[in-house]
Design a protein around this motif. Structure first.
Motif, PDB file in Angstrom:
ATOM      1  N   LYS A  76      11.040 -42.227  17.462  1.00 34.84           N
ATOM      2  CA  LYS A  76      10.961 -40.744  17.379  1.00 34.84           C
ATOM      3  C   LYS A  76      10.273 -40.313  18.406  1.00 34.84           C
ATOM      4  CE  LYS A  76      10.990 -37.068  14.660  1.00 34.84           C
ATOM      5  NZ  LYS A  76      10.551 -35.671  12.861  1.00 34.84           N
ATOM      6  N   CYS A  77      10.413 -39.547  19.264  1.00 35.67           N
ATOM      7  CA  CYS A  77       9.240 -39.207  20.233  1.00 35.67           C
ATOM      8  C   CYS A  77       8.549 -38.033  19.197  1.00 35.67           C
ATOM      9  CB  CYS A  77      10.599 -37.951  21.942  1.00 35.67           C
ATOM     10  SG  CYS A  77       9.142 -37.366  22.021  1.00 35.67           S
ATOM     11  N   GLU A  78       7.274 -38.789  20.167  1.00 30.44           N
ATOM     12  CA  GLU A  78       5.843 -37.620  19.408  1.00 30.44           C
ATOM     13  C   GLU A  78       5.815 -36.761  20.064  1.00 30.44           C
ATOM     14  OE1 GLU A  78       3.547 -38.676  16.656  1.00 30.44           O
ATOM     15  OE2 GLU A  78       4.828 -40.811  16.785  1.00 30.44           O
ATOM     16  N   GLY A  79       6.660 -36.366  21.649  1.00 35.43           N
ATOM     17  CA  GLY A  79       6.401 -34.922  21.801  1.00 35.43           C
ATOM     18  C   GLY A  79       7.201 -33.957  21.764  1.00 35.43           C
ATOM     19  N   CYS A  80       8.402 -34.443  21.641  1.00 34.22           N
ATOM     20  CA  CYS A  80       8.996 -33.455  20.784  1.00 34.22           C
ATOM     21  C   CYS A  80       9.762 -33.543  20.029  1.00 34.22           C
ATOM     22  CB  CYS A  80       9.837 -33.052  22.357  1.00 34.22           C
ATOM     23  SG  CYS A  80      11.074 -34.368  22.316  1.00 34.22           S
ATOM     24  N   GLY A  81       9.657 -35.211  19.259  1.00 34.19           N
ATOM     25  CA  GLY A  81      10.874 -34.869  17.997  1.00 34.19           C
ATOM     26  C   GLY A  81      11.604 -35.277  17.647  1.00 34.19           C
ATOM     27  N   PHE A  93      16.962 -35.764  26.572  1.00 38.16           N
ATOM     28  CA  PHE A  93      15.444 -35.478  27.067  1.00 38.16           C
ATOM     29  C   PHE A  93      15.026 -34.237  26.359  1.00 38.16           C
ATOM     30  CE2 PHE A  93      15.823 -39.401  30.223  1.00 38.16           C
ATOM     31  CZ  PHE A  93      16.047 -40.131  29.056  1.00 38.16           C
ATOM     32  N   GLY A  94      14.452 -34.494  25.139  1.00 42.87           N
ATOM     33  CA  GLY A  94      13.676 -33.148  24.979  1.00 42.87           C
ATOM     34  C   GLY A  94      12.547 -33.227  25.760  1.00 42.87           C
ATOM     35  N   CYS A  95      12.044 -33.976  26.323  1.00 42.81           N
ATOM     36  CA  CYS A  95      10.333 -33.256  27.085  1.00 42.81           C
ATOM     37  C   CYS A  95      10.184 -35.106  27.532  1.00 42.81           C
ATOM     38  CB  CYS A  95       9.577 -33.705  26.151  1.00 42.81           C
ATOM     39  SG  CYS A  95       8.696 -34.662  24.926  1.00 42.81           S
ATOM     40  N   SER A  96       9.146 -34.431  28.818  1.00 42.15           N
ATOM     41  CA  SER A  96       8.318 -36.248  29.630  1.00 42.15           C
ATOM     42  C   SER A  96       8.149 -37.105  28.921  1.00 42.15           C
ATOM     43  CB  SER A  96       7.492 -35.731  30.532  1.00 42.15           C
ATOM     44  OG  SER A  96       6.644 -35.160  29.763  1.00 42.15           O
ATOM     45  N   GLN A  97       7.152 -37.199  27.434  1.00 45.75           N
ATOM     46  CA  GLN A  97       7.302 -38.145  26.877  1.00 45.75           C
ATOM     47  C   GLN A  97       8.464 -39.258  26.227  1.00 45.75           C
ATOM     48  OE1 GLN A  97       4.301 -37.096  23.970  1.00 45.75           O
ATOM     49  NE2 GLN A  97       3.816 -35.707  25.035  1.00 45.75           N
ATOM     50  N   CYS A  98       9.791 -38.578  25.803  1.00 45.23           N
ATOM     51  CA  CYS A  98      10.619 -39.286  25.632  1.00 45.23           C
ATOM     52  C   CYS A  98      10.957 -40.972  26.303  1.00 45.23           C
ATOM     53  CB  CYS A  98      12.378 -37.899  25.773  1.00 45.23           C
ATOM     54  SG  CYS A  98      11.882 -36.782  24.730  1.00 45.23           S
ATOM     55  N   TYR A  99      10.639 -40.620  27.399  1.00 46.30           N
ATOM     56  CA  TYR A  99      10.584 -41.203  28.647  1.00 46.30           C
ATOM     57  C   TYR A  99       9.768 -42.489  27.667  1.00 46.30           C
ATOM     58  CZ  TYR A  99      13.574 -39.463  32.578  1.00 46.30           C
ATOM     59  OH  TYR A  99      14.243 -37.799  32.600  1.00 46.30           O
TER      60      TYR A  99
HETATM   61 ZN   LIG Z   1      10.545 -35.379  23.402  1.00 44.08          ZN
END
Ligand SMILES: [Zn+2]
Ligand SMILES: [Zn+2]
Lengths: 179, 355
Positions: A76-81, A93-99
């Protein structure tokens, strides 16, 4: 033939995309192709979406163990869930942290889409500075210089050496300016 | 509204300039996908962050000018009627996708409509720039400048290894999609596109033809664009596309000559029949209109039809789409009514040429 997208109307827009030697036939109804218009520059997402559904390596290669797959799915991405499973499903992707979050699984996807490439070599935002460009260029030149030396083309190697020296001086000046 | 006013409304000012190789290339588009740092992408569905992005862009860029791009106007989807949205889509100033984001979607359009920036489409920003004819490197240069201008007042999501981060993995890296819209009637007629399209695809480019079987396109219109955005610099992407497009242009020119030599009278017949259909029909479907417009445009380019301006293909392609037809009719039209209205509009437009 029914439209691949809506499965409702007759497909009347047909085209083929071949990327990395893989051929993909597209059959869409006019509405889905672009909301009844003529060919539309703006609407490129549709074909890419179809392309994406075939892009994920897990769908093709069954040699991954079931367990490995499940564990990847639940990341799970912490940034956007967003979970990896959801990412695979929607292809976005949902946000840049997904990368970062999915980084272990992304390179095979990038390779498929971008002809085997996984690294950016283009423009860099100004705020990150020309420095990054220069460091990269120096690295490339050093490789070239080594090759010229191996080929015993010492004249060219000397030219490259001068360019590296020049770039290094520029880098030094940049730092001096900042201090 | 008079027909002339309506046309002026439909045709973006930049389209009136004649670009390079404009007998074959209708337009060039550069698109850069960008996202703001530390803000979830629009694809996350997070409304409040999208609203913040919109506010920020409105504050910083609405009514602003940058070099040749004067007075950017922000058009918010929330304040825009469906038919107006449709018109913006048909003018290629925004995507159908954006029209659906009626909460926080918006588009920033320069006065001459050459540059437009979609806000909260799939990415926070999609900078688009059009050029008449073939103008890839010029368009890229201008788009990069616009990008720098935006970067002065925003912080982009960027990663040293992956480049500009986008919501779709197909855009990551440069975020660049360069497209060229080409009119290739002779290559289509001689069935060469079916052979060439897969060849072009192998080079990592995408060819799309619309309305037709296989890779043939009824309006003989094709869009060629890059697929790869990662692992290649912007300049290399443009150069590779440019070299393929130049070859296609050359082949189209040769094919036109060949067709004229081999079957000149048949070609002339086909062109004038199509002209007749456009000038006299009372009901016409969009597909038939596309085919006839393509033939007439070829006739103009070959010098067979002399009293009609070259821009008629570009113009009527936009004008005869459902949104514009309804905008002109000032009411919503059923599909059958559209065909009738389309025929009327084309006839009237051709009559304008007689003066
Ligand atoms: Zn994300
Ligand atoms: Zn459909």
């Amino acid at each position: 033939m029914l439209c691949q997208n809506c499965q409702e109307r007759e497909a009347s827009v047909h085209y083929t995309q071949v990327v990395n030697g893989q051929k993909k036939e597209m059959h869409l109804c006019e509405q889905c192709a672009q909301g009844e218009g003529y060919m539309d520059f703006a609407n490129e997402n549709l074909s890419l979406h179809h392309f994406l559904t075939n892009m994920f390596p897990f769908d093709q290669t069954k040699d991954q163990s079931q367990q490995q797959m499940t564990s990847a799915q639940t990341i799970k991405c912490e940034g956007c869930g967003l979970t990896y499973h959801e990412f695979r499903h929607q292809g976005k992707f949902g946000c840049s942290q997904c990368y970062e979050a999915f980084s272990d699984y992304l390179d095979p996807i990038f390779k498929r889409v971008h002809s085997g490439n996984t690294e950016h070599v283009g423009k860099i935002p100004k705020r990150l500075g020309g420095n990054l460009h220069k460091h990269r260029e120096i690295n490339q030149l050093q490789e070239q210089m080594q090759q010229k030396i191996n080929e015993e083309d010492f004249e060219e190697a000397a030219n490259i050496r001068d360019r590296i020296r020049h770039l290094k001086e520029e880098l030094h000046d940049d730092h001096g300016g900042e201090a | 509204m008079s027909l002339q006013d309506f046309i002026n409304d439909a045709i973006s000012p930049w389209m009136n300039d004649e670009g390079q190789d404009s007998d074959i290339v209708l337009s060039t588009r550069i698109r850069l996908a960008r996202n703001l740092e530390q803000v979830p992408f629009p694809t996350s569905g997070d409304q409040s962050s999208q609203e913040k992005v919109l506010q920020h862009i409105e504050q910083e860029f609405n009514n602003q000018s940058y070099e040749d791009f004067k007075k950017f106007q922000l058009v918010k989807m929330a304040d825009t009627e469906p038919v107006e949205k449709r018109v913006l889509v048909e003018k290629h100033l925004m995507s159908p996708n954006l029209a659906e984001n009626s909460q926080t979607g918006a588009v920033l359009i320069s006065e001459n409509e050459q540059a437009s920036v979609m806000i909260n489409e799939e990415d926070h920003l999609r900078i688009q720039l059009y050029y008449p004819g073939l103008g890839l490197s010029e368009a890229l240069q201008q788009a990069q400048k616009l990008d720098d201008w935006f970067e002065e007042r925003t912080r982009y999501a960027f990663n040293e290894e992956k480049g500009y981060l986008t919501s779709c993995p197909t855009n990551v890296g440069t975020g660049l999609r360069a497209s060229v819209m080409m009119h290739l009637p002779a290559l289509t007629m001689t069935n060469q596109m079916t052979r060439m399209a897969p060849e072009i695809n192998k080079l990592g480019l995408v060819v799309r033809g619309i309305y037709g079987e296989g890779s043939e396109a009824l309006g003989a219109l094709y869009q060629i664009s890059n697929q790869m955005t990662l692992g290649k610099s912007e300049e290399d992407i443009i150069q590779d596309l440019q070299s393929v497009v130049s070859q296609v242009i050359e082949s189209e020119r040769q094919s036109r000559e060949w067709v004229m030599q081999q079957s000149g009278i048949q070609l002339e017949d086909r062109i004038f029949r199509s002209y007749g259909v456009l000038a006299h029909s009372r009901i016409i479907e969009s597909k038939e209109a596309a085919k006839c417009l393509s033939d007439v445009r070829l006739g103009i380019d070959l010098g067979l039809i002399k009293n009609i301006s070259k821009t008629i293909l570009n113009e009527l392609m936009v004008l005869t789409q459902p949104g514009f037809l309804q905008h002109y009719a000032k009411k919503s039209l059923q599909p059958g009514e559209r065909d009738w209205f389309r025929a009327n509009l084309i006839r009237e437009r051709l009559q304008l040429e007689q003066y």
